[in-house]
Every structure is written in structure tokens, then in C-alpha cells.
Design an enzyme around this catalytic site. Structure first.
Site, PDB file in Angstrom:
ATOM      1  N   ASN A 135      10.043  11.858 -21.757  1.00 14.83           N
ATOM      2  CA  ASN A 135      10.946  11.211 -20.799  1.00 14.83           C
ATOM      3  C   ASN A 135      10.190  10.033 -20.190  1.00 14.83           C
ATOM      4  O   ASN A 135       9.340  10.218 -19.324  1.00 14.83           O
ATOM      5  CB  ASN A 135      11.345  12.241 -19.731  1.00 14.83           C
ATOM      6  CG  ASN A 135      12.171  11.618 -18.615  1.00 14.83           C
ATOM      7  OD1 ASN A 135      12.604  10.465 -18.713  1.00 14.83           O
ATOM      8  ND2 ASN A 135      12.390  12.394 -17.564  1.00 14.83           N
ATOM      9  N   LYS A 183      11.257   7.725 -18.340  1.00 15.20           N
ATOM     10  CA  LYS A 183      11.766   7.341 -17.007  1.00 15.20           C
ATOM     11  C   LYS A 183      11.907   5.820 -16.911  1.00 15.20           C
ATOM     12  O   LYS A 183      12.232   5.174 -17.897  1.00 15.20           O
ATOM     13  CB  LYS A 183      10.853   7.922 -15.907  1.00 15.20           C
ATOM     14  CG  LYS A 183      10.651   9.430 -16.100  1.00 15.20           C
ATOM     15  CD  LYS A 183      10.029  10.113 -14.916  1.00 15.20           C
ATOM     16  CE  LYS A 183       9.895  11.600 -15.210  1.00 15.20           C
ATOM     17  NZ  LYS A 183       9.356  12.367 -14.110  1.00 15.20           N
ATOM     18  N   HIS A 198      18.468  15.802 -14.574  1.00 10.90           N
ATOM     19  CA  HIS A 198      17.046  15.736 -14.218  1.00 10.90           C
ATOM     20  C   HIS A 198      16.908  15.794 -12.698  1.00 10.90           C
ATOM     21  O   HIS A 198      17.752  15.276 -11.970  1.00 10.90           O
ATOM     22  CB  HIS A 198      16.419  14.450 -14.765  1.00 10.90           C
ATOM     23  CG  HIS A 198      14.944  14.432 -14.615  1.00 10.90           C
ATOM     24  ND1 HIS A 198      14.327  14.083 -13.434  1.00 10.90           N
ATOM     25  CD2 HIS A 198      13.945  14.769 -15.474  1.00 10.90           C
ATOM     26  CE1 HIS A 198      13.012  14.206 -13.594  1.00 10.90           C
ATOM     27  NE2 HIS A 198      12.756  14.611 -14.815  1.00 10.90           N
ATOM     28  N   GLU A 223      15.195  14.193 -10.673  1.00  8.99           N
ATOM     29  CA  GLU A 223      15.222  12.894  -9.981  1.00  8.99           C
ATOM     30  C   GLU A 223      16.657  12.415  -9.802  1.00  8.99           C
ATOM     31  O   GLU A 223      16.987  11.753  -8.814  1.00  8.99           O
ATOM     32  CB  GLU A 223      14.355  11.885 -10.755  1.00  8.99           C
ATOM     33  CG  GLU A 223      12.875  12.181 -10.536  1.00  8.99           C
ATOM     34  CD  GLU A 223      11.974  11.877 -11.714  1.00  8.99           C
ATOM     35  OE1 GLU A 223      12.367  11.107 -12.610  1.00  8.99           O
ATOM     36  OE2 GLU A 223      10.848  12.432 -11.741  1.00  8.99           O
ATOM     37  N   GLU A 264      12.261  22.638 -15.120  1.00  3.29           N
ATOM     38  CA  GLU A 264      11.306  21.703 -14.524  1.00  3.29           C
ATOM     39  C   GLU A 264      11.199  21.974 -13.025  1.00  3.29           C
ATOM     40  O   GLU A 264      12.012  21.473 -12.237  1.00  3.29           O
ATOM     41  CB  GLU A 264      11.772  20.259 -14.742  1.00  3.29           C
ATOM     42  CG  GLU A 264      11.872  19.869 -16.198  1.00  3.29           C
ATOM     43  CD  GLU A 264      11.724  18.361 -16.378  1.00  3.29           C
ATOM     44  OE1 GLU A 264      10.834  17.952 -17.124  1.00  3.29           O
ATOM     45  OE2 GLU A 264      12.481  17.605 -15.750  1.00  3.29           O
ATOM     46  N   GLY A 284       5.398  15.155 -11.941  1.00  2.95           N
ATOM     47  CA  GLY A 284       4.652  13.966 -11.546  1.00  2.95           C
ATOM     48  C   GLY A 284       3.597  14.233 -10.490  1.00  2.95           C
ATOM     49  O   GLY A 284       3.040  13.301  -9.908  1.00  2.95           O
ATOM     50  N   SER A 286       4.274  18.005 -15.267  1.00  5.44           N
ATOM     51  CA  SER A 286       2.832  17.806 -15.428  1.00  5.44           C
ATOM     52  C   SER A 286       2.266  18.460 -16.687  1.00  5.44           C
ATOM     53  O   SER A 286       1.140  18.959 -16.677  1.00  5.44           O
ATOM     54  CB  SER A 286       2.077  18.263 -14.172  1.00  5.44           C
ATOM     55  OG  SER A 286       2.473  17.477 -13.052  1.00  5.44           O
TER      56      SER A 286
END
Ligand code: PGA
Length: 257
Positions: free
Chosen positions: A9, A11, A95, A97, A167, A173, A213
Site C-alpha cells: 500500500n 498510500k 483502510h 486512514e 490492521e 506507521g 509495521s
């Protein structure tokens, strides 16, 4: 046996030239890992350039989001058909985010999942708890609410065509990876949710990726877990060597089901 599936991904990173270079470097070596499915998910504006770089070979192409309507007055949005037209086979949906920064709800994700499947795209449906939710002991409740809401109304056959990505938000991250045991606990819960809702063949077929991560040095032990069928990789997918090392870890850690 579920084939391991590693997806990158990217991003909102890279520029056009860097995206093509990264895809080219991944394609050059992905063929060494025939037992693993590999895909990259670049920013939408680079999908076509990356599709050109990977051709029709060993690496799949995915988008990071889409809208549920097929066409019309939805300024700034992209439909499943448009993504297919650019050569995508996959689309990441829900996702964290998008859920937490862009305000997507389970209902939004569910509409997108239906639209993606109807168009012939494979959705990678993301679920995951925040740190507060984990510390409050609510992980299973949150995952199960996201599972129920995001996947509402899918037939057994449709459900067999999705990928789930667990996730944990606190691991994305942050460099704070879930332990293999923490990951497997939630993956097993998800497998049980699949078994409870769908037939056994479907529950056994659905691949559940871990994301948050994932790096070359922690991938093997995560991927060795019985219900961890792959990884959705953010930061480490931006370097070909790191991403390919994770693909290699997946090739080396297939567990029979
Ligand atoms: P990360 O991102 O690997 O950088 O933690 C994973 C993801 O958000 O898919």
C-alpha cells in the site's frame, strides 16, 4: 492451503517516475516467488503508469479506494469500472486512514465492497482497533462490528472472493508491530466469524492479511501463524528490497491448513 498474498500500500507517496521505478524493480524479482501472490497499490493517478511497468505478469495491481456508484455527478471520485479499465484487480477498502481521517463508516465500506465485487474487483477489506479500544478490552467487539458492517449482505460465493486485512490502528506507521500471538488471536477470531456466517469452504478460502509495521525482520514470524495468510505493507513497500524480502518470507512460511 491458502496462497500467501503480499500487497504493498503505497498510500500518498512517490512521484510518477519513482512509482514506475519501484514497480519495475519489484516485477524484476517477483517471479522468483511463484508460490506467493503479490500486488502493488499505487496512488490512483499512477495506476496506469504502474500497470504499464508491471505488464500482465506476476504482480497484481490494486487501488487504495473507490466510490460505490458506477458513474455520475460525484466530483473527485473513481468507480470500480474505471479502476478495472486501468488494469486493477484489487481495491483496498475501509483502510483505517480512510475510516479515521476521511470519516468512512462501515456502511460506506459495505456499499463499496458490493460495488467492487459486482464489477469484478477483489476487495481487500480492512478492519482494526485503535489503541484505546484495545486497552479497554474492546478489540473483539470492534473487529466483529466492522466485520458485520463492512461485509453485510454478501453471499457465500461473494465472501469467498474477498481478502480481509487485519490492521491494528496502533501498529500502522508506528513501528509498533503486533506480536505474532496478538495477530493470530484476531485472525483466528476473524476465521471464526467467517465460519459462523458462511460455509466452511468459504471460511477456509478467505485470505486474512496482517498489516501494521510489517518489515523484513518481523514478517517471517507473523506469516508463520496459521491464520496469517499474507501482509498489507505500507512503509516497507516503498523500498523494493524490503518489500521483496517480505515476499520471500511469505514464500518460506507457508503453513498447511
Ligand atoms: P505500515 O502501513 O506498514 O506503514 O504500518 C500498513 C498499512 O497502513 O496498510
Amino acid at each position: 492451503m491458502r496462497r500467501p498474498f503480499i500487497a504493498g500500500n503505497w498510500k500518498m507517496n512517490l512521484d510518477r517516475a519513482a512509482a514506475v521505478d519501484l514497480a519495475t524493480a519489484i516485477v524484476a524479482r517477483a517471479g522468483e516467488f511463484a508460490a506467493v501472490d503479490v500486488a502493488v497499490c499505487p496512488p490512483s493517478v499512477y495506476l496506469e503508469a504502474v500497470a504499464g511497468a508491471i505488464g500482465k505478469v506476476t504482480v497484481g495491481l490494486g487501488a487504495q479506494n473507490m466510490y460505490h456508484e458506477a458513474k455520475g455527478a460525484f466530483t473527485g471520485e473513481l468507480s470500480a469500472g474505471m479502476l478495472l479499465d486501468l488494469g486493477c484487480q484489487f481495491v483496498i477498502l475501509g483502510h483505517s486512514e480512510r475510516r479515521h481521517i476521511l470519516g468512512e463508516t462501515d456502511e460506506d465500506v459495505n456499499r463499496k465492497v458490493h460495488a467492487a465485487l459486482a464489477a469484478g474487483l477483489t476487495p481487500i477489506v480492512c478492519v482494526g482497533e485503535t489503541l484505546d479500544e484495545r486497552e479497554a478490552g474492546d478489540t473483539t467487539t470492534v473487529i466483529s462490528r466492522q466485520f458485520d458492517g463492512s461485509l453485510a449482505g454478501l453471499s457465500d460465493e461473494q465472501a469467498a472472493g474477498i481478502v480481509i486485512a487485519y490492521e491494528p490502528v496502533w501498529a500502522i506507521g508506528t513501528g509498533k508491530v503486533a506480536t505474532p500471538d496478538q495477530a493470530e488471536e484476531v485472525h483466528l477470531d476473524l476465521r471464526k466469524m467467517l465460519t459462523g456466517r458462511y460455509n466452511e469452504a468459504t471460511a477456509e478460502a478467505v485470505r486474512i492479511q496482517y498489516g501494521g509495521s510489517v518489515k523484513p525482520d518481523n514478517a517471517s514470524e507473523l506469516l508463520a501463524q496459521a491464520n496469517v495468510d499474507g501482509a498489507l505493507v505500507g512503509g516497507a513497500s516503498l523500498k523494493a528490497d524490503d518489500f521483496l524480502a517480505i515476499v520471500a518470507a511469505a514464500a518460506g512460511s507457508q503453513t498447511p491448513v
